[in-house]
Design a protein around this motif. Sequence first.
Motif, short mmCIF file in Angstrom:
data_model
loop_
_atom_site.label_atom_id
_atom_site.label_comp_id
_atom_site.label_asym_id
_atom_site.label_seq_id
_atom_site.Cartn_x
_atom_site.Cartn_y
_atom_site.Cartn_z
N ALA A 103 6.23 1.98 -17.44
CA ALA A 103 6.21 2.90 -18.59
C ALA A 103 7.39 3.85 -18.55
O ALA A 103 7.27 5.05 -18.84
N GLY A 104 8.57 3.32 -18.13
CA GLY A 104 9.79 4.12 -18.14
C GLY A 104 9.94 5.07 -16.98
O GLY A 104 10.89 5.86 -16.95
N LYS A 105 9.05 5.02 -16.00
CA LYS A 105 9.10 5.93 -14.86
C LYS A 105 9.10 5.13 -13.56
O LYS A 105 8.43 4.11 -13.45
N PHE A 137 0.76 3.11 -2.78
CA PHE A 137 1.57 4.02 -3.56
C PHE A 137 1.89 5.28 -2.76
O PHE A 137 1.04 5.82 -2.06
N ILE A 138 3.14 5.73 -2.87
CA ILE A 138 3.52 7.03 -2.33
C ILE A 138 3.29 8.04 -3.45
O ILE A 138 4.02 8.09 -4.43
N GLY A 139 2.27 8.84 -3.32
CA GLY A 139 1.87 9.71 -4.41
C GLY A 139 0.83 9.03 -5.28
O GLY A 139 0.17 8.07 -4.87
N ASP A 140 0.69 9.48 -6.49
CA ASP A 140 -0.31 8.95 -7.40
C ASP A 140 0.13 7.61 -7.98
O ASP A 140 1.32 7.37 -8.20
N ALA A 141 -0.86 6.75 -8.23
CA ALA A 141 -0.60 5.48 -8.91
C ALA A 141 -0.34 5.73 -10.40
O ALA A 141 -0.80 6.74 -10.95
#
Length: 417
Positions: free
Chosen positions: A293-295, A319-323
Amino acid sequence: MDRVIEKKKWSKKRILTIAGVLGLAALIAGSIYFTSGKSKLNVDAERITISEVKQGIFQENIPVNGIVLPLTTIYMDAQEGGRVEEKYVEDGAMMKKGEPILRLSNTDLQLSLVNQETQVYNLLTQMQIAKNAARQNTITNLNQQTDVDNQLKEAERVYNLNKKLYEQKAIGLQEFKQSENTYNYQMEKKKLSNQTIDQDKMATAQQVDQATQSYQGSQNALNVMRKKVGDLIVRAPIDGQLTSLDAEIGQSKNKGERLGQIDVMSGFKVRVDVDEHYISRIYNGLKGSFTFAGKEYKLEIKKVYTQVTGGRFQVDMEFIGDAPQGIRRGQTLQIVLALSDERQALLLPKGGFYQQTGGNWIFKVRENGSGAYKVDIQLGNQNKDYFEVVNGLQPGDKVVTSSYENYGNMQELILKK
């Protein structure tokens, strides 16, 4: 008078012969020239790709595909075989721990349960009968001991009385000895009665202990059998979403057969396929990235499965951080997996030339742009965009990176605009 006629040195025939020889020699020389790798080819410059070699930051990476999976998955296998009689929920349902999913039937297992229950009840009855018999035997022995105690007291009284009378010369020795013998006999009888009661207590205790152990063993077996029958109702082992349910009413399932799975919806991981060529370079902690989604999002390898199947092996990345929001189970992600740290290197953009040259040579464009000639090169590592140049090129060099499929054994390209 005859005269000598001078022979012409350059006759027509001789000239034609020499011309033919020279033509043949030129033809042979041209053939040798054009088949010796010195050939040239005119190429439209607009139909090829010319790239510049430049110095820049290089990181070796490979593109891989991954499938989104729940962070934790609990598989459900048939604990006991049977026929599917009833389905309580459908695939995709959200389940709470202990909720029923489906019910199997197994008449052999249920009959075994009935037989085991009968055996336990029979054993319990026999144990109760044995306890009653032991209790009755104990009562009998106690009654006998009461009689023995009474007889001992009487014999002791007579013995003590006769002893005094004998000392007083009131009775004879015969009567005194008789009472003494009777007293000694009752004393021995008392000892024997005590031993009998002690042995009876020990035997009774041992018998009760053995019977209790036998009953407990049978009761445990009955509990196991009841659990087996209870396992015919398949229940959710944990809170989560029921997926991959493979059971239809009337279908027979064997013991150990996979029925479905429960996905714990607390997070996601990505199962990635990697070519076996990289198995020695993959380890926990390597990082990757993908765009959603562009990120851009980051992942890290947490587990490596070293078993190779079909030339590929798998790793689990978290995932490093939130999915990403909106990501779903089973979704495919295109991931760039980093195999090294960033470093400065001479970069050559990727292109179709590699399929024909194997990275051993390339067409280098002349400074004036009029043509390109073949030069030997040496390439190192690569990523999805660049090759690392080890030898043969310099920063600022321009090279042809498009496909060489139509160039054959050409040594030089004449670029026409």
